[in-house]
Structures are given as C-alpha cells and as structure tokens.
Design a protein around this motif. Structure first.
Motif, mmCIF file in Angstrom:
data_model
loop_
_atom_site.group_PDB
_atom_site.id
_atom_site.type_symbol
_atom_site.label_atom_id
_atom_site.label_comp_id
_atom_site.label_asym_id
_atom_site.label_seq_id
_atom_site.Cartn_x
_atom_site.Cartn_y
_atom_site.Cartn_z
ATOM 1 N N TRP A 30 -15.427 32.688 35.016
ATOM 2 C CA TRP A 30 -16.616 32.099 34.389
ATOM 3 C C TRP A 30 -16.254 30.872 33.553
ATOM 4 O O TRP A 30 -15.127 30.694 33.097
ATOM 5 C CB TRP A 30 -17.311 33.131 33.503
ATOM 6 C CG TRP A 30 -16.342 33.904 32.660
ATOM 7 C CD1 TRP A 30 -15.503 33.421 31.689
ATOM 8 C CD2 TRP A 30 -16.052 35.299 32.744
ATOM 9 N NE1 TRP A 30 -14.742 34.423 31.155
ATOM 10 C CE2 TRP A 30 -15.046 35.588 31.786
ATOM 11 C CE3 TRP A 30 -16.562 36.333 33.527
ATOM 12 C CZ2 TRP A 30 -14.547 36.871 31.592
ATOM 13 C CZ3 TRP A 30 -16.061 37.608 33.339
ATOM 14 C CH2 TRP A 30 -15.060 37.870 32.377
ATOM 15 N N LEU A 31 -17.256 30.025 33.377
ATOM 16 C CA LEU A 31 -17.187 28.864 32.497
ATOM 17 C C LEU A 31 -18.523 28.772 31.770
ATOM 18 O O LEU A 31 -19.546 29.254 32.282
ATOM 19 C CB LEU A 31 -16.940 27.578 33.294
ATOM 20 C CG LEU A 31 -15.642 27.498 34.100
ATOM 21 C CD1 LEU A 31 -15.686 26.328 35.077
ATOM 22 C CD2 LEU A 31 -14.439 27.365 33.164
ATOM 23 N N ARG A 33 -21.114 26.043 29.253
ATOM 24 C CA ARG A 33 -21.314 24.685 28.752
ATOM 25 C C ARG A 33 -22.661 24.600 28.051
ATOM 26 O O ARG A 33 -23.568 25.426 28.269
ATOM 27 C CB ARG A 33 -21.249 23.680 29.878
ATOM 28 C CG ARG A 33 -22.434 23.731 30.846
ATOM 29 C CD ARG A 33 -22.263 22.754 31.991
ATOM 30 N NE ARG A 33 -23.352 22.853 32.951
ATOM 31 C CZ ARG A 33 -23.298 22.365 34.190
ATOM 32 N NH1 ARG A 33 -22.212 21.755 34.612
ATOM 33 N NH2 ARG A 33 -24.332 22.487 34.988
ATOM 34 N N ASP A 44 -16.529 30.145 38.262
ATOM 35 C CA ASP A 44 -15.342 29.298 38.401
ATOM 36 C C ASP A 44 -14.718 29.582 39.765
ATOM 37 O O ASP A 44 -14.034 30.590 39.945
ATOM 38 C CB ASP A 44 -14.353 29.610 37.274
ATOM 39 C CG ASP A 44 -13.143 28.681 37.293
ATOM 40 O OD1 ASP A 44 -12.930 27.986 38.303
ATOM 41 O OD2 ASP A 44 -12.398 28.663 36.290
ATOM 42 N N CYS A 63 -19.908 37.553 36.309
ATOM 43 C CA CYS A 63 -20.710 36.550 35.601
ATOM 44 C C CYS A 63 -22.002 37.157 35.054
ATOM 45 O O CYS A 63 -22.483 36.746 33.995
ATOM 46 C CB CYS A 63 -21.009 35.373 36.528
ATOM 47 S SG CYS A 63 -19.575 34.300 36.820
ATOM 48 N N ASP A 316 -10.545 27.037 26.981
ATOM 49 C CA ASP A 316 -10.275 27.019 28.414
ATOM 50 C C ASP A 316 -11.510 27.352 29.246
ATOM 51 O O ASP A 316 -11.536 27.088 30.446
ATOM 52 C CB ASP A 316 -9.149 28.001 28.776
ATOM 53 C CG ASP A 316 -7.818 27.575 28.208
ATOM 54 O OD1 ASP A 316 -7.607 26.352 28.038
ATOM 55 O OD2 ASP A 316 -6.973 28.444 27.925
ATOM 56 N N VAL A 317 -12.509 27.982 28.615
ATOM 57 C CA VAL A 317 -13.693 28.395 29.370
ATOM 58 C C VAL A 317 -14.925 27.570 29.018
ATOM 59 O O VAL A 317 -15.920 27.628 29.740
ATOM 60 C CB VAL A 317 -13.991 29.898 29.169
ATOM 61 C CG1 VAL A 317 -12.838 30.739 29.663
ATOM 62 C CG2 VAL A 317 -14.306 30.218 27.723
ATOM 63 N N VAL A 319 -16.701 24.070 28.966
ATOM 64 C CA VAL A 319 -16.570 22.783 29.643
ATOM 65 C C VAL A 319 -17.762 21.908 29.264
ATOM 66 O O VAL A 319 -18.764 22.354 28.720
ATOM 67 C CB VAL A 319 -16.505 22.960 31.173
ATOM 68 C CG1 VAL A 319 -15.264 23.738 31.561
ATOM 69 C CG2 VAL A 319 -17.770 23.659 31.708
#
Length: 320
Positions: A30-31, A33, A44, A63, A316-317, A319
């Motif tokens: 996962w990411l 934002r 991801d 997710c 790191d996750v 963005v």
C-alpha cells in the motif's frame, strides 16, 4: 458544521494506522497520499506477490484492511471520513479515497478498536484449549456484518474436519509448486527487516497428526506426538461477490473482525491456502452452502502473547 480538508497531520495519522494492517507474507502493498483535501490509498504493484497473488486478490484484501485502519484513526481523532472505493474508473491503483465527513466525537467502540490496532498481530503458535465464549463469537460475526460481509464460525468436528481436509489439500498443491516456495522463502527473514515474516513469528514445524496446515516459517520442533491444536475455532469470512470492490470490502471486514478479536483478548491468525487455490476455494464455498465467496479463513482463540511484525517507515509509504 463546515468540514476542513484533510492536511498532512491527518495523512500521517491515517498512514500510521493503515500500515499496521495485515498482508500476505507481510508484503505491505500500500501507499498513501494527500490529494485535493482527501486521503487516497493506493496499491503498490511493486509489492504484489507475483506467484502467490498473480490476480491481485491479496493486495486488495490488504488494502481494504489498511483502509479500515485509516478510517478508524480518523474517526478516533474526531474527523471521520466518507469513503469511496475505487473512485476513478481509469486509475484502478487508487483503491480508496477518504474525504472529511461531519466532525463528531468518536464512539466508545471506535476508541476501543483504534486502541487495539498496535496490539493486533498474527499469532501462529498453538492456542490454549479454552473455548471462545458465545458473546465474543457474536461480536465477531457482527463485526463482519457491519462491513457488509459474513463470518461463518465452524462448530463441531464434522464441519472442522471437512474444512481441514480442504485446507490440507490446498496446502499440498502450493507446497508442490517450486516457484511458490521460492517466493515464500524470499519473504521469510531471519533478521529484523521492515517487511516479510520473521522466522520468530512462525509457529512450530508441522507434524503429520496436525488438523490444520501450517506455513513453514521455522523448523522449530515441539514435543513428539503432541497435537498443534485438537479443536481450534475456525472462521470463514466471505463477501457477496468477488469483484475487486468486493475484495476491498472483505479486507475492511477482515480488519474489523481482527480488531474486535484483539479487543476481546483473543489471538488470531489467517489461513489463505484454501483461498489461493481456486478449486479449493470453490469446494469450500459449496461446503459452506454459501452463495457468496470465501475471502479468508481465520484461526481464533486464546494464546501466549507475542509481538507485531515490523512495518516500513511512514516516509516510505506516503507519496506525493
């Protein structure tokens, strides 16, 4: 009452909870934002397991679970979110968008479940023989139902033995696949990596008399002839359909169930082998006499305390 857009502080709050979600082999796919005042959760693709999850089912379950944690963190902060799953037809990698709802104080249930997030982890060790009380079982079933899913708890050795046979057969299929086993080994670590499964998080090595299959995270043995668990509580969580959105819904239901179990003082772990093998999954659906789709199997009970597996740093996750 007017609502303010989410900001960087809200994003980090949501991300800190989201990363504690479970994922297949702790791949953490996962990411997150901040975009146009809302928080978006993305899959991801670089963390999708190419063999075990070629279709993306496990990514969507993970997710969905991360989305539930983010929802819970925002609600506990008094800034609950309105959630749209797969908000963009042309961007399937965006699995959820959370936008500010009407501010309100969190409920006691939200606070309790949010407090359980850092204490939830997969306990792969043998559970104690103490039965799970009826009121706790009812809470688990209601947690799944609250997210639009179902949870069948297998009662009696007839139902349990039938499931165990399906699970063992699926496990044998996966063990015979050298590419699957190589991928499994690549995500199993003897050190303190920020992802994957530490060998210390595995249960003792499987024995021929065991009722349920165990992942081979470690070769640690136990006393000869001793059963892993004679009669565990097994639950099957499923959804009405099996589209990508259904799998995201199932992931949210899974996390609601897991946190409910944690809040009740219960331990849990997941068994995905009968879901990963299509023939076994269909066999399980027929055995349950369900029109919906099984999405994950759970093992639930009381056990010795352990500790959560590592997670990647928030930077790191998150963005742009």
């Amino acid at each position: 009452m007017s609502t303010s857009p989410y900001d960087t502080a809200a994003l980090r709050l949501a991300a800190a909870a989201a990363v504690r979600a479970p994922s297949l082999l702790n791949s953490q796919p996962w990411l997150l934002r901040l975009r146009d005042g809302g928080i978006e959760l993305l899959s991801d693709p670089g963390r999708q397991l190419t063999v075990a999850d070629s279709g993306g089912w496990a990514v969507r379950i993970a997710c969905g679970a991360a989305t539930y944690n983010a929802r819970l963190a925002l609600a506990a902060n008094g800034t609950p979110a309105e959630v749209v799953l797969r908000p963009y037809v042309d961007r399937p990698e965006v699995v959820a968008r959370l936008t500010p709802g009407t501010p309100r104080p969190p409920t006691y249930a939200e606070l309790d479940l949010h407090a359980a997030i850092p204490h939830r982890y997969s306990n792969r060790r043998p559970f104690w023989p103490d039965p799970v009380p009826k009121d706790a079982r009812v809470r688990l079933i209601e947690a799944a139902r609250a997210e639009g899913c179902w949870l069948d708890l297998l009662v009696g050795m007839t139902a349990l033995s039938g499931f165990a046979q399906i699970a063992r057969s699926a496990d044998q299929v996966l063990r015979r696949d050298p590419m699957y086993q190589a991928e499994f080994a690549a995500w199993t670590h003897a050190d303190s990596a920020a992802d994957g499964v530490p060998v210390t998080a595995g249960g003792p090595a499987a024995e021929p008399q065991d009722l349920l299959p165990q992942r081979a995270f470690t070769d640690r043995r136990r006393a000869p002839g001793r059963d892993f668990e004679p009669e565990p509580l097994v639950g099957i969580l499923g959804s009405a359909g099996d589209r990508p959105a259904d799998q995201l819904i199932a992931g949210q239901a899974l996390q609601h169930v897991l946190l409910t179990a944690t809040d009740a003082g219960l331990a849990s772990s997941m068994m995905s082998q009968p879901i990963e093998v299509p023939a076994a999954r269909e066999q399980l659906r027929r055995a349950l006499r369900r029109s919906g789709t099984p999405q994950i199997a759970l093992r639930i009970g009381y056990g010795d305390p352990g500790r959560p597996t590592p997670r990647r740093d928030l930077d790191d996750v998150i963005v742009r």
